[in-house]
Design an enzyme around this catalytic site. Structure first.
Site, PDB file in Angstrom:
ATOM      1  N   ASP A   1       0.928  -1.418  -0.019  1.00  0.00           N
ATOM      2  CA  ASP A   1      -0.078  -0.048  -0.118  1.00  0.00           C
ATOM      3  C   ASP A   1       0.908   1.347   0.071  1.00  0.00           C
ATOM      4  OD1 ASP A   1      -2.786   1.451   0.552  1.00  0.00           O
ATOM      5  OD2 ASP A   1      -1.515   2.014   2.288  1.00  0.00           O
TER       6      ASP A   1
ATOM      7  N   GLU B   1      -2.307  -5.352  -3.711  1.00  0.00           N
ATOM      8  CA  GLU B   1      -1.183  -4.321  -2.876  1.00  0.00           C
ATOM      9  C   GLU B   1      -0.252  -5.741  -2.281  1.00  0.00           C
ATOM     10  OE1 GLU B   1      -3.681  -0.609  -1.240  1.00  0.00           O
ATOM     11  OE2 GLU B   1      -4.104  -2.419   0.006  1.00  0.00           O
TER      12      GLU B   1
END
Length: 313
Positions: free
Chosen positions: A39, A111
């Site tokens: 992320d 992610e």
């Protein structure tokens, strides 16, 4: 190998790829820590892409566009293009409940893959994968509107056309108190547009109505023919003040004589203190200069800037 080809990265450490694809329902060695890392890398790379690409956009708009590009829905759409669902490692319960189709699981797994690529080959490798996935998206989006809600877009569109802001009214509410649905009316009176939207809250209903209203307004302007611009007829006579007119056959005035100017549409001498006094221009046969007595008389009176000559002067 199929997923690695789609990502454009071949893992040196295959266990990192396996962990990135593993949901916590499957085993204790799952992908949540990799998701946390990925992320941060994703936000950094997308911010860099936007910074380089949109040089005239300020910080606020850059933040809005980035937030829209890295949100769950955007990641989910990328994961679908990669057909990531067929590579997930899910527990039995998630498999039965359709977890391989759940947007949150697919977005988190993507992610985690970014985090795994970073650990496997470094930041540059992760950046290259993310750039390859996002540049086609950036080629198709409008940074001025991306991430703005329907009410904001409708308001900006109407303001650009100099039309009054829309009106929102609650038409009805349905359902029990803890699970109500609001029906909202959106009006654009000048264009005779009336649409209805519904949602689980008043705000959600207004957004739904605004979206429909924006589509209707845009269609109205596409269909409406261009109105010809009305032009005012030019006046036949132009009023020019203070422009000297040349009298034909008039002799050249001596340097020590005053110059008489005639304004179009007026009979005043330039600089006269009394309006409406007529000016007699000398005729061609009068060329004698004024006598000393006339000059003395003119000086003793109200000192006009320009005097007129007569045959008796």
């Amino acid at each position: 190998m199929l997923l690695q080809n789609r990502l454009g990265h071949t893992f040196k450490d295959a266990t990192l790829l396996q962990q990135a694809l593993t949901h916590r329902s499957h085993s204790t060695l799952h992908n949540e820590r990799l998701e946390f890392l990925g992320d941060s890398i994703l936000n950094c790379v997308v911010a860099s892409l936007l910074f380089d690409r949109y040089t005239k956009i300020d910080e606020g708009d850059l933040s809005r566009v980035r937030a829209n590009l890295v949100k769950q829905q955007s990641l989910y759409e990328i994961a679908q293009r990669l057909e990531l669902s067929q590579f997930l490692r899910l527990g039995e319960g998630e498999l039965k409940s359709g977890g391989f189709r759940r947007p949150s699981i697919l977005a988190d797994t993507l992610e985690a893959l970014f985090g795994a690529i970073f650990l496997d080959a470094g930041f540059d490798a992760a950046r290259d994968v993310i750039r390859a996935l996002y540049i086609p998206i950036l080629d198709t989006v409008d940074p001025k509107t991306l991430g703005k809600d329907a009410k904001t877009l409708l308001q900006e569109y109407l303001q650009g056309k100099k039309i009054a802001l829309p009106q929102y009214n609650v038409v009805a509410t349905h359902g029990a108190a803890h699970n109500q649905e609001f029906e909202i009316e959106c009006l654009v009176p000048k264009l005779d547009i009336q649409v209805f939207g519904s949602g689980g809250s008043r705000r959600a209903g207004e957004q739904a109505a605004a979206k429909l209203a924006l589509e209707a307004v845009q269609k109205a302007f596409v269909k409406a023919p261009a109105t010809p611009r009305k032009t005012k007829p030019r006046t036949a006579q132009l009023k020019l003040t203070g422009i000297a007119t040349i009298q034909p056959d008039a002799p050249d005035a001596p340097l020590d004589e005053p110059i008489v100017a005639k304004a179009a549409g007026s009979a005043k001498t330039a600089g006269s203190t009394k309006a409406g006094n007529a000016v007699s221009l000398p005729s061609a046969d009068v060329a004698a200069p004024a006598t000393a007595a006339a000059a003395t008389s003119a000086t003793s009176n109200a000192t006009p800037l320009i005097t007129s000559k007569s045959k008796t002067a």
